[in-house]
Design an enzyme around this catalytic site. Structure first.
Site, short mmCIF file in Angstrom:
data_model
loop_
_atom_site.label_atom_id
_atom_site.label_comp_id
_atom_site.label_asym_id
_atom_site.label_seq_id
_atom_site.Cartn_x
_atom_site.Cartn_y
_atom_site.Cartn_z
N ASP A 131 -18.40 -18.32 4.02
CA ASP A 131 -17.24 -18.65 3.21
C ASP A 131 -17.21 -17.68 2.05
OD1 ASP A 131 -15.28 -19.66 1.60
OD2 ASP A 131 -16.14 -21.68 1.42
N TYR A 141 -1.33 -13.98 -4.88
CA TYR A 141 -1.84 -12.95 -3.96
C TYR A 141 -1.59 -11.56 -4.52
CZ TYR A 141 -1.78 -10.10 0.35
OH TYR A 141 -1.99 -9.13 1.30
N LYS A 187 -4.47 -8.79 -5.82
CA LYS A 187 -4.55 -7.46 -5.23
C LYS A 187 -4.37 -6.38 -6.30
CE LYS A 187 -5.21 -8.67 -0.93
NZ LYS A 187 -6.58 -8.54 -0.34
#
Length: 249
Positions: free
Chosen positions: A64, A151, A155
């Site tokens: 994980d 997200y 990034k």
């Protein structure tokens, strides 16, 4: 010009499906020994078998990547199994779409901190001989990301961290770069799902790609292999966009 990774030791975090799988298979086909990890055991074992069929020495560990201790353990186990680390590729993503605590938490834990932690764990193994780190980011990190704010922000942070890593590690003969894919389609992936469940949205995104099609995982893998190879020996701190003109369009 041939790219060879004969007996090089390559770790691909998030290497069981999609882009990560193609990267792992690309390195194995070029002669590397490869370690991969993922949460899903079934796909992990399938990709492990594919890598072995290419003749690679393979280590595949369930992990994980949101768990810092698990990341450290996988890197150390993989390095022991392969006999070192020459290349680290951080390819995992939670691809969280929600602008809430869960979305931000998953994006920061997997898209950003898993890469930070894997890099730190790999450094003691890489410092003796140098090597290359390649982070998989996204064109969402290079501009506004209205559909996936967490997200895109994670990034973007990883792109900035790449530049810092490159500056800090250059003297230790470790190069660090990013590959920023556009919309990449593969079976079971986000865009495969969108094509079937939301064709209007899929078609709208497709119309915005000047090349007229979605990308393929192996096209991202080719860029990663280049940046990790000796052909890119004077390239560090860069983000290579692989999007068929999508960002420009």
């Amino acid at each position: 010009m041939h790219v060879s990774f004969n007996r090089r030791k390559v770790l691909v975090a998030g290497g069981s499906r999609g882009i990560g799988r193609s990267i792992a298979l690309g390195f194995a086909a070029a002669g590397a020994d490869v370690a991969i990890c993922a949460r899903g055991v079934d796909r992990l074992r399938q990709t492990e078998a594919e890598l072995r069929n290419l003749g690679a020495t393979v280590h595949a560990g369930a992990c994980d990547l949101a768990d810092g201790d698990a990341v450290n353990g996988w890197v150390d186990d993989a390095a022991e199994a392969l006999g070192g680390i020459d290349v680290l590729v951080n390819s995992a993503s939670a691809f969280a779409r929600s602008d809430d605590e869960a979305g931000w938490g998953a994006s920061l834990d997997v898209d950003l901190m898993a890469s930070v932690r894997a890099s730190r764990a790999a450094l003691p193994w890489m410092e003796e001989s140098g090597g290359a780190i390649v982070h998989i980011v996204s064109i969402s990190g290079l501009g506004p990301s209205a559909r996936t704010p967490a997200y895109g922000a994670a990034k973007a942070a990883l792109i900035q961290y790449t530049a810092t890593q490159a500056a800090v590690l250059a003297g230790r003969r470790i190069r660090v770069n990013c590959v920023a894919p556009g919309s990449i389609e593969f079976p079971g992936g986000v865009w495969d799902e969108a094509r079937r469940s939301n064709p209007e949205f899929y078609d709208r995104v497709l119309r915005g790609i000047p090349s007229g099609r979605m990308g393929r995982p192996e096209e991202v893998a080719h860029a990663v292999l280049f940046l990790a190879s000796d052909l890119a020996s004077w390239i560090t701190g860069q983000t290579l966009v692989v999007d068929g003109g999508q960002l420009a369009g």
